[in-house]
Design a protein around this motif. Structure first.
Motif, PDB file in Angstrom:
ATOM      1  N   ARG A 257      24.565   2.824  27.538  1.00  0.00           N
ATOM      2  CA  ARG A 257      24.534   3.114  28.970  1.00  0.00           C
ATOM      3  C   ARG A 257      24.889   4.585  29.153  1.00  0.00           C
ATOM      4  O   ARG A 257      25.886   5.053  28.576  1.00  0.00           O
ATOM      5  CB  ARG A 257      25.527   2.213  29.693  1.00  0.00           C
ATOM      6  CG  ARG A 257      25.559   2.370  31.206  1.00  0.00           C
ATOM      7  CD  ARG A 257      26.617   1.463  31.833  1.00  0.00           C
ATOM      8  NE  ARG A 257      26.313   0.052  31.608  1.00  0.00           N
ATOM      9  CZ  ARG A 257      27.036  -0.748  30.846  1.00  0.00           C
ATOM     10  NH1 ARG A 257      28.102  -0.280  30.197  1.00  0.00           N
ATOM     11  NH2 ARG A 257      26.716  -2.022  30.707  1.00  0.00           N
ATOM     12  N   PRO A 258      24.101   5.352  29.921  1.00  0.00           N
ATOM     13  CA  PRO A 258      24.440   6.760  30.136  1.00  0.00           C
ATOM     14  C   PRO A 258      25.868   6.914  30.631  1.00  0.00           C
ATOM     15  O   PRO A 258      26.347   6.136  31.467  1.00  0.00           O
ATOM     16  CB  PRO A 258      23.433   7.210  31.200  1.00  0.00           C
ATOM     17  CG  PRO A 258      22.252   6.303  31.008  1.00  0.00           C
ATOM     18  CD  PRO A 258      22.840   4.971  30.614  1.00  0.00           C
TER      19      PRO A 258
ATOM     20  N   VAL B  96      27.206  14.605  27.878  1.00  0.00           N
ATOM     21  CA  VAL B  96      28.238  13.638  27.507  1.00  0.00           C
ATOM     22  C   VAL B  96      27.667  12.357  26.905  1.00  0.00           C
ATOM     23  O   VAL B  96      28.422  11.427  26.603  1.00  0.00           O
ATOM     24  CB  VAL B  96      29.137  13.306  28.717  1.00  0.00           C
ATOM     25  CG1 VAL B  96      29.994  14.508  29.073  1.00  0.00           C
ATOM     26  CG2 VAL B  96      28.304  12.882  29.931  1.00  0.00           C
ATOM     27  N   GLY B  97      26.352  12.299  26.737  1.00  0.00           N
ATOM     28  CA  GLY B  97      25.752  11.203  25.989  1.00  0.00           C
ATOM     29  C   GLY B  97      25.830   9.869  26.692  1.00  0.00           C
ATOM     30  O   GLY B  97      25.709   9.764  27.919  1.00  0.00           O
ATOM     31  N   SER B  98      26.070   8.817  25.918  1.00  0.00           N
ATOM     32  CA  SER B  98      26.073   7.456  26.440  1.00  0.00           C
ATOM     33  C   SER B  98      27.190   6.661  25.781  1.00  0.00           C
ATOM     34  O   SER B  98      27.792   7.097  24.800  1.00  0.00           O
ATOM     35  CB  SER B  98      24.720   6.780  26.185  1.00  0.00           C
ATOM     36  OG  SER B  98      24.419   6.799  24.804  1.00  0.00           O
TER      37      SER B  98
ATOM     38  N   GLY C 241      20.227  15.328  27.939  1.00  0.00           N
ATOM     39  CA  GLY C 241      20.415  14.325  26.903  1.00  0.00           C
ATOM     40  C   GLY C 241      20.522  12.920  27.472  1.00  0.00           C
ATOM     41  O   GLY C 241      20.003  12.617  28.546  1.00  0.00           O
ATOM     42  N   GLU C 242      21.213  12.048  26.759  1.00  0.00           N
ATOM     43  CA  GLU C 242      21.262  10.635  27.108  1.00  0.00           C
ATOM     44  C   GLU C 242      21.950  10.364  28.436  1.00  0.00           C
ATOM     45  O   GLU C 242      21.743   9.314  29.042  1.00  0.00           O
ATOM     46  CB  GLU C 242      21.962   9.844  26.003  1.00  0.00           C
ATOM     47  CG  GLU C 242      21.179   9.801  24.702  1.00  0.00           C
ATOM     48  CD  GLU C 242      21.896   8.993  23.626  1.00  0.00           C
ATOM     49  OE1 GLU C 242      23.117   8.761  23.763  1.00  0.00           O
ATOM     50  OE2 GLU C 242      21.235   8.582  22.669  1.00  0.00           O
ATOM     51  N   CYS C 243      22.780  11.278  28.905  1.00  0.00           N
ATOM     52  CA  CYS C 243      23.485  11.056  30.173  1.00  0.00           C
ATOM     53  C   CYS C 243      22.622  11.385  31.383  1.00  0.00           C
ATOM     54  O   CYS C 243      22.961  11.015  32.510  1.00  0.00           O
ATOM     55  CB  CYS C 243      24.778  11.863  30.228  1.00  0.00           C
ATOM     56  SG  CYS C 243      24.534  13.661  30.288  1.00  0.00           S
ATOM     57  N   ALA C 244      21.506  12.089  31.184  1.00  0.00           N
ATOM     58  CA  ALA C 244      20.711  12.608  32.297  1.00  0.00           C
ATOM     59  C   ALA C 244      19.635  11.615  32.739  1.00  0.00           C
ATOM     60  O   ALA C 244      19.035  10.922  31.921  1.00  0.00           O
ATOM     61  CB  ALA C 244      20.066  13.932  31.906  1.00  0.00           C
TER      62      ALA C 244
END
Length: 411
Positions: A241-242, A108-110, A275-278
């Motif tokens: 921000r994640p 879900v990215g950031s 990805g960026e959410c992790a």
């Protein structure tokens, strides 16, 4: 039975995962991919080029809708996931769609950060994160408009360059004493600043935004020192921000990001994140390379192949106003290490090697980045430098002269 796999998010990390999964195990999973944006995954790296008119939207596209269909992937666009029920193993999407899953992947990215300052909700304050942002910025960037970009990191520089290409009077504000302070030292950052200013971008450092003001829309920006800057458009690019809200509401362990182990598994069985959410080993990443490495690991793991993600040694390679820039590893020199530098400001060339004992631990190149691949490998592996490696890394490997082919003897 075919396992039901739901992927939430259809960005660059999600697509790389789907590509690797369908290559390794075609037909093994019944895949549904859900994206909040109205289009399929596209190349976010090209957003500044799209903003500046160098490329069109078609050039940013990775895969057409036919690719998803050909690989048995049901793609749902323009519909954000709203809830995850981990007990029932279902995902609620949009206004009533319910997707059951056996395995779930969160990509879900950031979300872009907005400064907690007055006026940030005024029309004309726009983030720079997706295609919709680019379209909004282009609509506001009319002839004679004055634009201010807040943030001197990579995305801020890209936004400012894109606006300058449109012929808009552009000012870049950065609260720190140098641009891209996480990737560049002062000497390298000074060259980047010169390149920005040569393209018509006014750069103001140590510029702390106090407020944005206007009567129903953006009209001016006020700095903490009282300076007033007229503005018709303010582009917010102060970081991301994640995106963790969906995971947190479902009871997954969350820190700065969604916490995952070396297989990208979250705290809830059957649910993964990348990805960026992790958040992996306390680290979150905002670059494409780590996301791609995580996608490779997760695809292999779900196909039953042993794989583990050990983290990524960060490196940045880009062009700022046509000036090649590379940074990897340590930028500042830690105690006990040394810096080897070479600078030719008139030519826009700079190289810095950070060496600890006999190992390269950091590098910053501006203007000529030919040895960047070698530097990345040395930093990542920790291999010992050879006797000639310092010179070769700094000035390039010597090119062997061509030996003329033997000539036939005259008769």
């Amino acid at each position: 039975m075919t396992e039901r796999l739901v992927v939430i998010g259809n960005g660059m990390a999600s697509l790389r995962f789907l590509e690797r999964l369908t290559e390794a195990a075609p037909g093994r999973f019944d895949v549904t991919c859900v994206g909040a944006e109205p289009v399929a995954a596209y190349n976010r790296v090209l957003l500044s080029s799209l903003l500046g008119g160098e490329v069109d939207e078609a050039a940013c596209t990775f895969r057409g809708l036919d690719w998803y269909a050909e690989h048995g992937i049901t793609l749902v666009t323009g519909a954000p996931a709203t809830a995850i029920d981990t007990a029932e193993r279902i995902v609620r999407v949009g206004e009533g769609l319910v997707l059951p899953y056996d395995k779930l992947v969160l990509a879900v990215g950031s979300v872009p950060i907005r400064l907690p300052k007055p006026g940030m909700d005024l029309p004309g304050v726009i983030t720079f994160r997706d295609l919709a942002d680019v379209a909004a910025i282009r609509r506001a960037a009319v002839t004679g408009a004055k634009a201010i970009v807040i943030g001197g990191g990579l995305l801020g520089l890209e936004a400012a360059v894109g606006l300058a290409r449109l012929g808009v009077e552009t000012t870049l504000l950065h609260v720190m004493d140098r641009l891209m302070e996480r990737q560049l030292d002062h000497a390298a950052a000074a060259l980047v600043r010169e390149a920005m200013e040569a393209r018509g971008v006014r750069v103001m450092l140590q510029a702390d935004t106090a407020a944005v003001e206007g009567d129903g829309k953006v009209e001016r920006l006020i700095l903490a020192n009282g300076t007033i800057l007229p503005a018709d458009l303010v582009v917010m690019s102060v970081g991301v921000r994640p995106s963790t809200a969906l995971a947190a509401s479902a009871g997954l362990a969350v820190g700065r990001g969604i916490r995952v182990d070396d297989t990208m598994a979250t705290s809830v069985p059957g649910i993964y994140a990348l990805g960026e959410c992790a958040e992996h080993r306390g680290q979150t990443y905002g670059l494409v390379e780590p996301a791609y490495e995580q996608a490779e690991v997760l695809a292999r793991h779900l196909c039953g192949v042993e794989a583990a993600y050990a983290g990524t040694s960060l490196a940045t390679s880009l062009k700022v106003s046509g000036l090649p820039v590379f940074s990897a590893g340590a930028v500042d020199v830690p105690e006990g290490a040394e810096a080897v530098t070479w600078s030719d400001p008139a030519s826009g060339l700079y190289r810095k090697l950070v060496i600890d004992g006999d190992r390269l631990i950091g590098a910053v190149f501006v203007g000529d980045v030919a040895e960047q691949g070698w530097c990345k490998t040395l930093i990542r592996t920790g291999d010992t430098l050879g006797p000639d490696d310092r010179d070769d890394l700094m000035f390039g490997r010597p090119v062997s002269p061509e030996i003329p082919a033997p000539q036939p003897l005259a008769a």
